[in-house]
Design an enzyme around this catalytic site. Structure first.
Site, PDB file in Angstrom:
ATOM      1  N   LYS A   4       0.849  -0.980   0.163  1.00 32.71           N
ATOM      2  CA  LYS A   4       0.132  -0.202  -0.086  1.00 32.71           C
ATOM      3  C   LYS A   4       0.786   1.237   0.071  1.00 32.71           C
ATOM      4  CE  LYS A   4      -3.730   1.904   3.104  1.00 32.71           C
ATOM      5  NZ  LYS A   4      -4.575   1.544   4.086  1.00 32.71           N
ATOM      6  N   GLU A  38      10.503  -4.919   4.373  1.00 31.79           N
ATOM      7  CA  GLU A  38      10.716  -6.257   3.913  1.00 31.79           C
ATOM      8  C   GLU A  38      10.379  -6.261   2.527  1.00 31.79           C
ATOM      9  OE1 GLU A  38       9.109  -5.185   6.618  1.00 31.79           O
ATOM     10  OE2 GLU A  38       9.472  -6.374   8.515  1.00 31.79           O
ATOM     11  N   GLY A  83      -4.829  -2.546   5.501  1.00 29.20           N
ATOM     12  CA  GLY A  83      -4.134  -3.789   4.958  1.00 29.20           C
ATOM     13  C   GLY A  83      -4.595  -4.987   5.115  1.00 29.20           C
ATOM     14  N   ARG A  84      -5.119  -5.532   6.516  1.00 30.28           N
ATOM     15  CA  ARG A  84      -5.937  -6.397   6.861  1.00 30.28           C
ATOM     16  C   ARG A  84      -7.244  -6.852   6.290  1.00 30.28           C
ATOM     17  NH1 ARG A  84      -4.563  -3.501  11.109  1.00 30.28           N
ATOM     18  NH2 ARG A  84      -6.178  -2.896  12.547  1.00 30.28           N
ATOM     19  N   GLU A 141      -4.562  -7.960  15.403  1.00 35.83           N
ATOM     20  CA  GLU A 141      -3.911  -6.533  15.009  1.00 35.83           C
ATOM     21  C   GLU A 141      -5.141  -5.439  15.095  1.00 35.83           C
ATOM     22  OE1 GLU A 141      -0.375  -5.761  12.259  1.00 35.83           O
ATOM     23  OE2 GLU A 141      -2.048  -5.581  11.097  1.00 35.83           O
ATOM     24  N   HIS A 163      -4.681 -34.607  17.100  1.00 32.11           N
ATOM     25  CA  HIS A 163      -3.633 -35.339  17.824  1.00 32.11           C
ATOM     26  C   HIS A 163      -2.415 -34.447  18.228  1.00 32.11           C
ATOM     27  CE1 HIS A 163      -5.221 -39.127  16.167  1.00 32.11           C
ATOM     28  NE2 HIS A 163      -6.047 -38.270  15.119  1.00 32.11           N
ATOM     29  N   LYS A 174       9.771  -1.437  14.589  1.00 27.80           N
ATOM     30  CA  LYS A 174      10.684  -1.242  13.352  1.00 27.80           C
ATOM     31  C   LYS A 174      11.326  -0.001  13.614  1.00 27.80           C
ATOM     32  CE  LYS A 174       6.248  -1.658  10.410  1.00 27.80           C
ATOM     33  NZ  LYS A 174       5.384  -0.717   9.825  1.00 27.80           N
TER      34      LYS A 174
HETATM   35  C1  G6Q Z   1      -2.506  -4.395   8.081  1.00 24.28           C
HETATM   36  C2  G6Q Z   1      -1.429  -3.505   8.238  1.00 24.28           C
HETATM   37  C3  G6Q Z   1      -0.084  -4.185   7.769  1.00 24.28           C
HETATM   38  C4  G6Q Z   1       0.392  -3.906   6.674  1.00 24.28           C
HETATM   39  C5  G6Q Z   1       1.778  -4.177   6.387  1.00 24.28           C
HETATM   40  C6  G6Q Z   1       2.425  -4.007   4.837  1.00 24.28           C
HETATM   41  O1  G6Q Z   1      -3.619  -4.057   8.488  1.00 24.28           O
HETATM   42  O2  G6Q Z   1      -1.646  -2.396   8.119  1.00 24.28           O
HETATM   43  O3  G6Q Z   1      -0.225  -5.619   8.286  1.00 24.28           O
HETATM   44  O4  G6Q Z   1      -0.590  -4.673   5.727  1.00 24.28           O
HETATM   45  O5  G6Q Z   1       2.669  -3.650   7.237  1.00 24.28           O
HETATM   46  O6  G6Q Z   1       2.056  -2.576   4.202  1.00 24.28           O
HETATM   47  P1  G6Q Z   1       2.350  -2.258   2.881  1.00 24.28           P
HETATM   48  O7  G6Q Z   1       1.161  -2.746   2.356  1.00 24.28           O
HETATM   49  O8  G6Q Z   1       2.155  -0.835   3.063  1.00 24.28           O
HETATM   50  O9  G6Q Z   1       3.599  -2.712   2.480  1.00 24.28           O
END
Ligand code: G6Q
Length: 564
Positions: free
Chosen positions: A219, A225, A280-281, A366, A397, A517
């Site tokens: 986003k 990463e 994001g989630r 989250e 199990h 971070k």
């Molecule tokens: C989700 C968070 C988080 C996000 C990641 C990746 O709700 O905001 O998990 O999706 O940190 O972020 P980017 O899509 O900006 O790389």
């Protein structure tokens, strides 16, 4: 007056949760009825298993095996009313900025809206934009799937690698695994998220760059990463393709940051957008699901969106007493805050849903792992249970022992389907028999009396007793399809929201992940510098860094002390 600045979206009719009349009534009710046993409750009401159920478009919820009576449900529904759940739902669906700490609208429901709907954010109808992106995704997916989209050397794409993390990874990987049955079996779909170089090596080791398409999903397009993996993937591709322009054929992006995407070398015509009102989630049904669409095709993707939309509508318009997400959210509040359950297990009896618990971990934890309310005051009850789980029957199990006989209550959601996607011999009947049996065993257990009647020796009896009275939900649908997956995900999204409303927290921010971070950024140069840096951390962190620096380049020793 505290003098505290309070965001305009944080208002709520009452000050704190525990002062609400419905909450106080629940406390009193728990005192009187909290120790009732499910054996008794079922004996008293033979129709309970047909009464305490709800259904939405073929998705059936049996919540009768929860430790609740009709009074409990009445009080929980009253609590929802007193907490303004109806108003908060309306605020979300109408694009109000309910993500108070980030001052954003929360409109993942707009991602599933049919073309003829209108949802206005800051004066703009977002539905046409959503459909423009969906159409763009469909065209691109068709090109890749048909082989019309060629790599730099003219070969068709056989491998699709989604690079993203958190919300830009867990949804796509879960959806791909869940819908693998419907996917192109002649293509490989891989998911690269971890900054650990092992992830990169293992994802790419048997792939040919000429046939590989990377989808960079970020986003912000700034995530450490994802950007690190994207640059490594770029180098990996160009090592073989040897031409910068090849990036345009082998890299596309899903992002809100056009500038960052262009700087990376991706043609912005191949950028798929989304909006700051999609968290994001909550984004797997946006362009973040591009890998899903390439895997299962645009029609199946749209069927999944229809499932999301059906559940969105159900949540928006069904009276709370029959509203699946509301019921599940309220039961979770009861289990957590009144019965003291700090975790919740999600147990899909469908192997394709093996990543569903991991997906829900982010969605639930989250969203609701928060320590202050919308106005910044400390919460006065515990929030956000730990979600975990494994597909049945594997879990049986492994950890089910603790659920049956351990000292803590673990409420479980069982998820099953009446028709298998792979009908092999007796497997499906055996699988579902286990699901039904587990829920039955957890509710009713096995008494000392029953065990003695079977002739067990005295000393063994206590070991064999299963107390029962362990709360479970069972979700049953006919078959796992793109539509039912959409329903299921939206069900949990709205159940998480319901809980967040009761706790009066912001379920849509995630400030807690920032601190680590920032500290990592400070430590990176301390690990990479050739010179011995001056370390200003605590004594533990300093010692760990020094030890790392010493061992980082020293030849590794095996157990016999020889250098390898
Ligand atoms: C989700 C968070 C988080 C996000 C990641 C990746 O709700 O905001 O998990 O999706 O940190 O972020 P980017 O899509 O900006 O790389």
């Amino acid at each position: 007056m505290s003098g505290k600045t309070v965001s305009p979206e944080s208002r709520r009719p009452v000050a704190t949760l525990t002062t609400l009349p419905a909450w106080k009534a629940l406390v009193e009710h728990h005192r009187q009825a909290g120790s009732l046993h499910l054996r008794q409750i079922f004996d008293d009401d033979p129709q309970r298993g047909e009464r305490l159920v709800a259904e939405a478009d073929g998705l059936y919820l049996d919540y009768s095996k929860n430790r609740v009576t009709d009074d409990t449900m009445r009080l929980l529904l009253q609590l929802a009313k007193d907490c303004g759940l109806a108003e908060r739902i309306e605020a979300m669906f109408s694009g109000k900025k309910i993500n108070a700490s980030e001052q954003r609208a929360v409109l993942h429901v707009a991602l599933n809206a049919p073309e003829n709907e209108h949802i206005i954010v800051d004066g703009v109808d977002v539905v046409p934009e959503v459909h423009a992106v969906l159409d763009h995704m469909s065209r691109f997916s068709d090109e890749v799937r048909s082989g019309r989209w060629r790599g730099h050397t003219g070969k068709a794409i056989r491998n699709v690698v989604n690079i993203g993390i958190g919300g830009s990874d867990l949804g796509p990987v879960m959806a791909y695994e869940a819908l693998r049955h419907y996917s192109r079996r002649d293509m490989n779909f891989r998911f690269l998220s971890n900054i650990d170089g092992t992830d990169f090596e293992e994802v790419t080791r048997d792939l040919d760059p000429e046939e590989t398409l990377f989808i960079i999903v970020s986003k912000t397009f700034t995530t450490l990463e994802t950007l690190t993996n994207a640059h490594t993937a770029r180098d990996w591709s160009l090592k073989k393709l040897k031409d910068e322009t090849a990036v345009q054929k082998h890299f596309v992006a899903v992002s809100t940051n056009g500038e960052g995407v262009a700087k990376f070398g991706i043609d912005t015509a191949n950028m798929f957008g989304f909006w700051d009102w999609v968290g994001g989630r909550y984004s797997m049904d946006s362009a973040v699901g591009l890998s899903t669409m390439i895997a299962i095709g645009p029609d199946n993707f749209r069927a999944m969106l229809a499932g999301f939309h059906a559940m969105d509508e159900h949540f928006h318009s069904t009276p709370f007493a029959g509203n699946l997400p509301v019921l599940m959210g309220l039961l979770s509040i009861w289990n957590n805050n009144f019965l003291g359950a700090n975790t919740a297990a999600v147990l899909p009896y469908e192997h394709y849903l093996k990543r569903f618990p991991a997906y829900l971990q982010q969605l639930a934890m989250e969203s609701n792992g928060k320590h202050v309310t919308l106005d910044g005051s400390p919460v006065d009850v515990s929030t956000g249970p730990v979600y975990w789980g494994e597909p049945g029957t594997n879990g049986q199990h492994s950890f089910y022992q603790l659920i049956h006989q351990g000292t803590q209550i673990v409420p479980c959601d069982f998820i099953g389907f009446c028709q298998p996607l792979n009908d092999v011999g007796r497997h499906h009947d055996l699988l579902l028999a286990n699901l039904f049996a587990q829920a039955e065993a957890l509710a009713f257990g096995k008494t000392e009396q029953q065990i003695r009647a079977e002739g067990s020796e005295d000393w063994l009896v206590p070991h064999l007793v299963c107390e029962g009275n362990r709360p479970t939900n069972t979700l049953l649908a006919q078959k796992l399809t793109p539509f039912t997956l959409g329903q299921l995900v939206a069900l949990y999204e709205h159940s998480v929201f319901t809980q967040g409303v009761i706790w009066n927290i912001d379920s849509f921010d995630q400030w807690g992940v920032e601190l680590g971070k920032v500290l990592a950024q400070r430590i990176v140069p301390e690990l990479e510098n050739k010179e011995e840096p001056e370390l200003g951390h605590d004594s533990s962190t300093n010692a760990l860094i020094r030890r790392y620096r010493q061992l980082r380049t020293k030849p590794a020793q095996n157990q016999a002390g020889q250098a390898r």
